[in-house]
Design a protein around this motif. Structure first.
Motif, PDB file in Angstrom:
ATOM      1  N   SER A  96       0.847  -1.188   0.000  1.00  0.00           N
ATOM      2  CA  SER A  96       0.000   0.000   0.000  1.00  0.00           C
ATOM      3  C   SER A  96       0.884   1.239   0.000  1.00  0.00           C
ATOM      4  N   THR A 112      -3.712   2.208  -3.968  1.00  0.00           N
ATOM      5  CA  THR A 112      -3.213   0.850  -3.776  1.00  0.00           C
ATOM      6  C   THR A 112      -3.279   0.074  -5.087  1.00  0.00           C
ATOM      7  N   THR A 113      -4.397   0.201  -5.804  1.00  0.00           N
ATOM      8  CA  THR A 113      -4.557  -0.535  -7.053  1.00  0.00           C
ATOM      9  C   THR A 113      -4.389   0.359  -8.278  1.00  0.00           C
ATOM     10  N   ALA A 114      -4.245   1.653  -8.040  1.00  0.00           N
ATOM     11  CA  ALA A 114      -4.100   2.616  -9.127  1.00  0.00           C
ATOM     12  C   ALA A 114      -5.327   2.663 -10.025  1.00  0.00           C
ATOM     13  N   PHE A 117       1.407   2.162  -8.796  1.00  0.00           N
ATOM     14  CA  PHE A 117       1.267   1.172  -7.732  1.00  0.00           C
ATOM     15  C   PHE A 117       2.650   0.796  -7.222  1.00  0.00           C
ATOM     16  N   LYS A 154      -0.434  -4.433 -14.386  1.00  0.00           N
ATOM     17  CA  LYS A 154      -0.171  -4.559 -12.955  1.00  0.00           C
ATOM     18  C   LYS A 154      -0.268  -6.004 -12.485  1.00  0.00           C
TER      19      LYS A 154
END
Length: 565
Positions: free
Chosen positions: A147, A170-172, A505, A541
């Motif tokens: 994170s 966190t996940t973009a 991320f 990702k």
């Protein structure tokens, strides 16, 4: 003639240097391997890129972290004709569900195998408790925190979901949730189950319900069950009727829950608060996190309000229902409204609410998720669309936590702004980017402590803003690169120019930018120095290992593992 030849040689050398530099920037291929068959049933790998599982209906193979085969066999060798499903639990166990050997038999056989060597661990007919124990998630020996440190003040422990709306660093992903969940994530299907474990009390809190066959974009009354267990013994079970909105494109139910201050908070198109010890419903509150219009163009605007902010002093709620449309503070035990802010415009969104030193800060305006279904009136064909758009007038407002009095707002900036980033708080100050400048403001008075005018920096498209671990620097990732500023002096440390950035991320100690509208190119960069490290085309990702050391590409039976610079 000689002069012309020299020019040609110079151009060729320059071309080779540029070409070589670009080639060096790419992540190098560590190895390439092949399962030896087309993995049509399952092709996956564990979080760290240690095991690569491939399976068809006829056979299975596992390749190790060095690209060498660990084991492989045909299902016929084990006495089965074909496999129906193959799963890897990311805990060292591979589950294979076999089709009945004979057509007359309806029984499916499940076998668990050791991912390291292919040895059988369990088979249908054996002890069911052993099965549950084997597939249970195992704690990582050296867990990696991926994170990005959010610019918010840590409050007392919150178990379950800690959500911040607007942009998920966190996940973009634009517009979705920032979620820290030590429990088991929701699984979307016919039945929804989620659990939160509280280690200090050895209590597990569960939420489950059956999804409606006909779900509704405007919300559907659904019966949910919330329960608590300790050591396998149920402490209590409570049934609630709640209004759940389902998203019209991504088909997700907008419901979540968390535990804080010995209370269980269930958040949907409303809020229900239960006593953690007894399960008794203590109070409910209005809450609105979506708006919808129906017709030939059905449209939902999602994530328009932050989640409730729970403290030992009360619960602060961004209540965007027509009666309130602002911030309200509720008593922790009874839910009685202690104060309400002025009523704001119905076009406003409040994606972030936090508290520090007796001051409640609320960010106004932000990027929301817009989902729509457009029906062609001539032939009934439907077009599905999900977009991320700015909504609401950009602003920041500070309230006295005891009285709700407005202490100051964005007028203190002296600029007409169209955007405000996430907020960075430290030692009685708050810092943030706008489309005009980077500001540092005294938290209680709203007085300007520092202002850095940013030229040619399009932070109105900022993807993420956060502070360094030591609180000395502020970082902003925007569509044209990365920007770092010293929080004490307001001086720019670096500005890294990168075109077409759409996401960021973290993996391990490495940071990655996602390039292009389809996020189909990765660039690694040094956050401290502001330097590019390497890149890879046609990578996402999901291809990056949890430690950030490798990028994995799967193509049916083939596997490619690249080393991240």
């Amino acid at each position: 003639m000689i002069s012309s030849i020299k020019k040609i040689i110079f151009i060729l050398i320059l071309f080779l240097v540029i070409t070589d530099t670009i080639a060096q920037d790419k992540f190098p291929l560590a190895w390439k391997a092949d399962h030896g068959f087309k993995a049509t049933l399952c092709r996956t790998w564990d979080d760290y890129g240690t095991y690569f599982i491939g399976a068809s209906e006829k056979e299975i193979s596992v390749i190790g972290k060095e690209g060498k085969s660990l084991w492989r066999f045909k299902f016929q060798e084990k006495g089965f004709k074909e496999a129906k499903e193959v799963w890897y639990y990311n805990n060292g166990v591979v589950e294979v569900t076999y089709k009945p050997v004979e057509k007359k038999s309806q029984e499916e056989i499940v076998v668990l195998y050791d991912v390291q060597n292919g040895n059988e661990l369990w088979k249908t007919g054996n002890d069911e408790n052993k099965f549950k124990e084997l597939i249970k998630p195992k704690p990582q020996e050296n867990p990696v925190d991926n994170s990005i440190p959010l610019a918010s003040l840590p409050l007392k422990k919150v178990y379950g979901t800690k959500i911040r709306r607007d942009i998920n660093v966190t996940t973009a992903d634009y517009g979705s949730f920032v979620v820290y969940r030590p429990g088991v994530p929701f699984t979307w299907g016919k039945e929804v189950n989620s659990e939160i474990y509280i280690p200090e009390k050895s209590i597990e809190v569960n939420l489950n319900y059956k999804r409606k066959l006909l779900r509704a974009a405007i919300g559907k009354t659904t019966v949910i069950n919330v329960s608590a267990n300790k050591g396998g013994t149920q402490l209590w079970s409570s049934e609630l009727k709640v209004k759940i909105v389902s998203t019209i494109v991504s088909d997700e139910d907008m419901i979540d829950f968390f535990v804080s201050q010995n209370k269980v908070f269930v958040v949907y198109e409303g809020i229900s608060v239960l006593d953690l010890s007894t399960g008794k419903l203590l109070w409910t509150s209005d809450f609105n996190n979506s708006e919808v219009s129906v017709g030939l163009k059905a449209r939902q605007e999602l994530s328009i309000a932050d989640m409730p902010l729970v403290t030992d002093d009360g619960v602060y709620i961004a209540d965007l229902t027509s009666e309130t449309y602002g911030i309200k503070k509720c008593d922790l035990e009874t839910g009685n409204v202690l104060w309400k802010s002025p009523k704001y415009s119905s076009s406003d969104v409040i994606p972030f609410v936090t508290i520090q030193g007796g001051v409640v800060l609320a960010k106004f305006g932000g990027i929301i998720n817009v989902q729509s279904v457009i029906t062609n009136p001539n032939n009934g064909a439907e077009t599905y669309k999900t977009e991320f758009k700015m909504r609401g007038k950009a602003g920041i407002k500070a309230f006295d936590s005891k009285t709700g009095k407005v202490l100051w707002d964005e007028k203190k900036l002296g600029d007409k702004i169209d955007f405000i980033s996430d907020l960075i708080q430290d030692n009685g100050k708050v810092s943030f980017f706008s489309d005009k400048a980077f500001y540092t403001i005294d938290l209680k008075s709203g007085d300007m402590l520092n202002k850095v005018v940013i030229k040619d920096l399009k932070v109105d498209k900022a993807i993420a803003v956060w502070s360094s671990d030591d609180g000395k620097l502020a970082y902003a990732v925007y569509d044209n690169g990365v920007f770092a500023v010293d929080l004490a002096s307001g001086k720019t440390k670096y500005e890294l120019k990168v075109s077409d950035v759409n996401g960021v991320f973290k993996r391990g100690n490495r940071y990655f930018l996602q390039i292009g509208e389809d996020l189909n190119k990765l660039v690694s960069f040094d956050l401290e120095e502001g330097k590019l490290k390497g890149k890879m085309d046609d990578a996402y990702k999901r291809n990056v290992t949890v430690d950030g050391q490798s990028v994995i590409k799967l193509n049916w039976g083939e596997i490619e593992k690249y080393t991240v610079k």
